[in-house]
Design a protein around this motif. Structure first.
Motif, PDB file in Angstrom:
ATOM      1  N   THR A  70      32.022  54.862  -2.411  1.00  0.00           N
ATOM      2  CA  THR A  70      31.240  53.622  -2.325  1.00  0.00           C
ATOM      3  C   THR A  70      31.857  52.547  -3.202  1.00  0.00           C
ATOM      4  OG1 THR A  70      29.185  54.788  -1.839  1.00  0.00           O
ATOM      5  CG2 THR A  70      28.988  52.584  -2.760  1.00  0.00           C
ATOM      6  N   LEU A  71      32.288  52.926  -4.395  1.00  0.00           N
ATOM      7  CA  LEU A  71      32.908  51.946  -5.298  1.00  0.00           C
ATOM      8  C   LEU A  71      34.249  51.478  -4.764  1.00  0.00           C
ATOM      9  CD1 LEU A  71      32.004  53.509  -8.745  1.00  0.00           C
ATOM     10  CD2 LEU A  71      30.827  51.704  -7.489  1.00  0.00           C
ATOM     11  N   GLN A  72      34.958  52.353  -4.066  1.00  0.00           N
ATOM     12  CA  GLN A  72      36.204  51.940  -3.423  1.00  0.00           C
ATOM     13  C   GLN A  72      35.938  50.816  -2.428  1.00  0.00           C
ATOM     14  OE1 GLN A  72      37.537  55.688  -1.752  1.00  0.00           O
ATOM     15  NE2 GLN A  72      39.151  55.870  -3.287  1.00  0.00           N
ATOM     16  N   LYS A  73      34.902  51.006  -1.625  1.00  0.00           N
ATOM     17  CA  LYS A  73      34.593  50.016  -0.605  1.00  0.00           C
ATOM     18  C   LYS A  73      34.081  48.711  -1.215  1.00  0.00           C
ATOM     19  CE  LYS A  73      33.527  53.582   2.814  1.00  0.00           C
ATOM     20  NZ  LYS A  73      32.452  54.243   3.601  1.00  0.00           N
ATOM     21  N   LEU A  74      33.362  48.822  -2.316  1.00  0.00           N
ATOM     22  CA  LEU A  74      32.839  47.625  -2.974  1.00  0.00           C
ATOM     23  C   LEU A  74      33.920  46.899  -3.774  1.00  0.00           C
ATOM     24  CD1 LEU A  74      29.419  49.084  -4.133  1.00  0.00           C
ATOM     25  CD2 LEU A  74      29.737  47.243  -2.464  1.00  0.00           C
ATOM     26  N   GLY A  75      34.963  47.618  -4.197  1.00  0.00           N
ATOM     27  CA  GLY A  75      36.102  46.984  -4.850  1.00  0.00           C
ATOM     28  C   GLY A  75      35.826  46.506  -6.255  1.00  0.00           C
ATOM     29  N   ILE A  76      35.109  47.295  -7.051  1.00  0.00           N
ATOM     30  CA  ILE A  76      34.769  46.885  -8.408  1.00  0.00           C
ATOM     31  C   ILE A  76      35.918  47.210  -9.353  1.00  0.00           C
ATOM     32  CG2 ILE A  76      33.142  47.199 -10.315  1.00  0.00           C
ATOM     33  CD1 ILE A  76      32.115  45.689  -7.832  1.00  0.00           C
ATOM     34  N   LYS A  77      36.367  46.197 -10.114  1.00  0.00           N
ATOM     35  CA  LYS A  77      37.504  46.360 -11.014  1.00  0.00           C
ATOM     36  C   LYS A  77      37.138  46.141 -12.476  1.00  0.00           C
ATOM     37  CE  LYS A  77      40.318  46.707  -7.481  1.00  0.00           C
ATOM     38  NZ  LYS A  77      40.934  47.974  -7.116  1.00  0.00           N
ATOM     39  N   ALA A  78      35.935  45.625 -12.749  1.00  0.00           N
ATOM     40  CA  ALA A  78      35.608  45.274 -14.125  1.00  0.00           C
ATOM     41  C   ALA A  78      34.103  45.332 -14.323  1.00  0.00           C
ATOM     42  CB  ALA A  78      36.127  43.876 -14.455  1.00  0.00           C
ATOM     43  N   LEU A  79      33.705  45.522 -15.573  1.00  0.00           N
ATOM     44  CA  LEU A  79      32.310  45.498 -15.969  1.00  0.00           C
ATOM     45  C   LEU A  79      32.105  44.424 -17.036  1.00  0.00           C
ATOM     46  CD1 LEU A  79      31.401  49.283 -16.350  1.00  0.00           C
ATOM     47  CD2 LEU A  79      30.437  47.684 -14.695  1.00  0.00           C
ATOM     48  N   PRO A  80      30.992  43.691 -16.980  1.00  0.00           N
ATOM     49  CA  PRO A  80      30.036  43.704 -15.873  1.00  0.00           C
ATOM     50  C   PRO A  80      30.540  42.882 -14.695  1.00  0.00           C
ATOM     51  CG  PRO A  80      29.325  42.142 -17.542  1.00  0.00           C
ATOM     52  CD  PRO A  80      30.555  42.810 -18.078  1.00  0.00           C
ATOM     53  N   SER A  81      30.052  43.195 -13.518  1.00  0.00           N
ATOM     54  CA  SER A  81      30.291  42.398 -12.314  1.00  0.00           C
ATOM     55  C   SER A  81      28.964  42.259 -11.581  1.00  0.00           C
ATOM     56  CB  SER A  81      31.323  43.061 -11.395  1.00  0.00           C
ATOM     57  OG  SER A  81      32.612  43.047 -11.957  1.00  0.00           O
ATOM     58  N   THR A  82      28.803  41.171 -10.852  1.00  0.00           N
ATOM     59  CA  THR A  82      27.554  40.919 -10.144  1.00  0.00           C
ATOM     60  C   THR A  82      27.855  40.328  -8.777  1.00  0.00           C
ATOM     61  OG1 THR A  82      26.479  40.452 -12.264  1.00  0.00           O
ATOM     62  CG2 THR A  82      25.287  39.825 -10.277  1.00  0.00           C
ATOM     63  N   ASP A  83      27.277  40.943  -7.740  1.00  0.00           N
ATOM     64  CA  ASP A  83      27.423  40.444  -6.374  1.00  0.00           C
ATOM     65  C   ASP A  83      26.157  39.721  -5.941  1.00  0.00           C
ATOM     66  OD1 ASP A  83      29.943  41.515  -6.117  1.00  0.00           O
ATOM     67  OD2 ASP A  83      29.281  43.332  -5.086  1.00  0.00           O
ATOM     68  N   PHE A  84      26.354  38.641  -5.202  1.00  0.00           N
ATOM     69  CA  PHE A  84      25.250  37.849  -4.655  1.00  0.00           C
ATOM     70  C   PHE A  84      25.345  37.974  -3.133  1.00  0.00           C
ATOM     71  CE2 PHE A  84      26.211  36.450  -8.840  1.00  0.00           C
ATOM     72  CZ  PHE A  84      24.984  36.148  -9.414  1.00  0.00           C
ATOM     73  N   ILE A  85      24.358  38.649  -2.543  1.00  0.00           N
ATOM     74  CA  ILE A  85      24.439  39.112  -1.165  1.00  0.00           C
ATOM     75  C   ILE A  85      23.358  38.451  -0.325  1.00  0.00           C
ATOM     76  CG2 ILE A  85      24.333  41.176   0.287  1.00  0.00           C
ATOM     77  CD1 ILE A  85      25.090  42.741  -2.363  1.00  0.00           C
ATOM     78  N   THR A  86      23.744  37.958   0.824  1.00  0.00           N
ATOM     79  CA  THR A  86      22.800  37.299   1.721  1.00  0.00           C
ATOM     80  C   THR A  86      21.898  38.342   2.391  1.00  0.00           C
ATOM     81  OG1 THR A  86      24.310  37.405   3.604  1.00  0.00           O
ATOM     82  CG2 THR A  86      24.474  35.459   2.170  1.00  0.00           C
ATOM     83  N   PRO A  87      20.750  37.927   2.938  1.00  0.00           N
ATOM     84  CA  PRO A  87      19.850  38.889   3.568  1.00  0.00           C
ATOM     85  C   PRO A  87      20.483  39.685   4.713  1.00  0.00           C
ATOM     86  CG  PRO A  87      18.701  36.817   3.179  1.00  0.00           C
ATOM     87  CD  PRO A  87      20.148  36.574   2.868  1.00  0.00           C
ATOM     88  N   ASP A  88      21.503  39.124   5.362  1.00  0.00           N
ATOM     89  CA  ASP A  88      22.138  39.854   6.463  1.00  0.00           C
ATOM     90  C   ASP A  88      23.321  40.706   6.004  1.00  0.00           C
ATOM     91  OD1 ASP A  88      23.816  37.780   5.852  1.00  0.00           O
ATOM     92  OD2 ASP A  88      24.128  37.112   7.912  1.00  0.00           O
ATOM     93  N   GLY A  89      23.461  40.897   4.688  1.00  0.00           N
ATOM     94  CA  GLY A  89      24.455  41.832   4.178  1.00  0.00           C
ATOM     95  C   GLY A  89      25.839  41.274   3.988  1.00  0.00           C
ATOM     96  N   LYS A  90      25.988  39.970   3.943  1.00  0.00           N
ATOM     97  CA  LYS A  90      27.283  39.338   3.692  1.00  0.00           C
ATOM     98  C   LYS A  90      27.407  38.971   2.211  1.00  0.00           C
ATOM     99  CE  LYS A  90      28.699  39.154   8.017  1.00  0.00           C
ATOM    100  NZ  LYS A  90      27.530  39.691   8.710  1.00  0.00           N
ATOM    101  N   MET A  91      28.634  39.120   1.695  1.00  0.00           N
ATOM    102  CA  MET A  91      28.887  38.743   0.310  1.00  0.00           C
ATOM    103  C   MET A  91      28.931  37.223   0.200  1.00  0.00           C
ATOM    104  SD  MET A  91      29.566  40.357  -2.628  1.00  0.00           S
ATOM    105  CE  MET A  91      30.622  41.781  -2.428  1.00  0.00           C
TER     106      MET A  91
END
Length: 389
Positions: free
Chosen positions: A198-219
């Protein structure tokens, strides 16, 4: 016996030291600067278990070449997508739909309706703020109370979720994360990341990180680095009102005048949006005394947004103060002003929003769209309003 006991004690110390080194070798501490929280802000760049290209001042691809690290992952958009350039910035990510995964909640059953939910089931109603954290990550701990404050304000309109990735990077396990959530009084839902895929797909490289996601699942945006309340509020507002970030739709364009540090101080709108001004800058934040146009026009030249309001109205002044406290005083000036054609006006260099009633949403949208972005010296790192506290 004493010698044997001493050797055993030394061995235990060495084992603990080796274990500790094994953990901390997986991350590196980077000073972002800018005083986001207090005097410094820190970013943990994950270079071991969550390894991949470093996010240390350049572009970090979400889709990394095979073999570059555990989080190289499948390609998200057919090419490299910068997460942060430099760290501590936000960028729009042209990603496809986010991956679905299971959230086995630490907390938040009362909010989400079950102790285990699929991430995909959360989509469709509200935007989501997905914050990646770990228990043994000091910058994560520093920003979490700020997230909690903004969550409490927006929880009827936005869902906040904390995703603990500590066990995959050697930055603490589930029990420590639960203790941290309790210690900080965090009330938004939180859960451990289910697996490394799951983290591979999300592409997280650093902490902290925060994603802001639309209701239809788009970044919508990703922020890498620590967040304070003001910046988080700005990003949440951008998520709620994506069209407000289009500058052409916020306020009206005004012809730009010369920008000399000399008279004459004459302007083409009331209040002004550009023109000659004094060499000094006005103070940022809220002013109790009437604004001096010749000063704050200089602030606008450096990228500031100015909120002007007719004096004598106590309720109006309180409304302005609340907005400024919410958005933060960086690159923002506010105060009473007599010589203008509106009850309230918001200006940036060459841009004007005139209002005869107080409109919180329009004022927020204007500030989000233009703060630190307009003005001939807004992008000059030496003098931009962004360098002032």
């Amino acid at each position: 016996m004493a010698s044997k006991s001493k050797r055993a004690s030394t061995t235990r110390r060495q084992r603990r030291s080796t274990q500790s080194a094994g953990i901390w070798a997986r991350g590196r501490w980077w000073l972002i600067g800018g005083g986001v929280v207090g005097a410094i802000a820190l970013l943990v760049v994950l270079t071991g278990v969550l390894s991949g290209p470093e996010a240390s001042g350049g572009e970090v691809p979400i889709a990394s070449p095979p073999g570059s690290g555990v989080l190289s992952g499948p390609e998200a958009s057919g090419g490299e997508v910068p997460i942060a350039s430099p760290p501590g910035s936000s960028v729009a990510l042209p990603l496809s739909d986010l991956p679905d995964f299971t959230l086995a909640l630490y907390q938040g059953r009362d909010i989400l309706g079950a102790s285990e939910v699929q991430f995909a089931s959360l989509l469709g109603n509200k935007p989501i703020v997905l914050n990646y954290f770990a228990s043994n990550c000091p910058p994560c701990e520093a920003e979490m109370p700020e997230l909690e404050q903004v969550w409490r304000k927006y929880k009827d309109r936005v869902l906040f979720v904390g995703l603990d990735i500590g066990r995959f990077a050697g930055f603490g396990g589930p029990q420590a994360s639960k203790q941290l959530l309790t210690k900080l009084g965090i009330t938004y839902p939180a859960a451990p990341a289910p697996n490394i895929e799951t983290l591979q797909k999300l592409g997280i490289k650093a902490l902290p990180s925060t994603d802001f996601i639309t209701p239809d699942g788009k970044m919508h945006k990703r922020w890498v680095g620590i967040l304070n309340k003001a910046k988080l509020t700005e990003l949440v507002e951008s998520l709620l009102n994506p069209d407000a970030s289009r500058r052409s739709e916020v306020g009206q364009a005004v012809p730009v005048l010369t920008a000399l540090h000399a008279p004459p101080y004459s302007y083409n709108t009331r209040p002004p949006t550009s023109g000659n001004h004094l060499a000094a800058l006005g103070p940022y934040g809220i002013s109790a005394t009437p604004l001096q146009a010749e000063l704050v026009v200089h602030n606008m030249e450096h990228g500031a947004v100015v909120i002007w309001y007719q004096p004598g109205d106590v309720d109006l002044a309180d409304q302005v103060r609340r907005v400024v406290r919410e958005l933060g005083g960086r690159c923002l000036v506010a105060g009473p002003y007599y010589d203008m054609d509106y009850k309230v006006a918001v200006t940036a260099w060459g841009r004007l929003l005139g209002l005869n009633t107080f409109d919180t949403d329009s004022i927020r949208a204007f500030v989000v769209a233009y703060r630190g972005k307009l003005g001939p010296e807004a992008d000059d790192a030496r003098v931009s309003c962004k360098v002032y506290p």
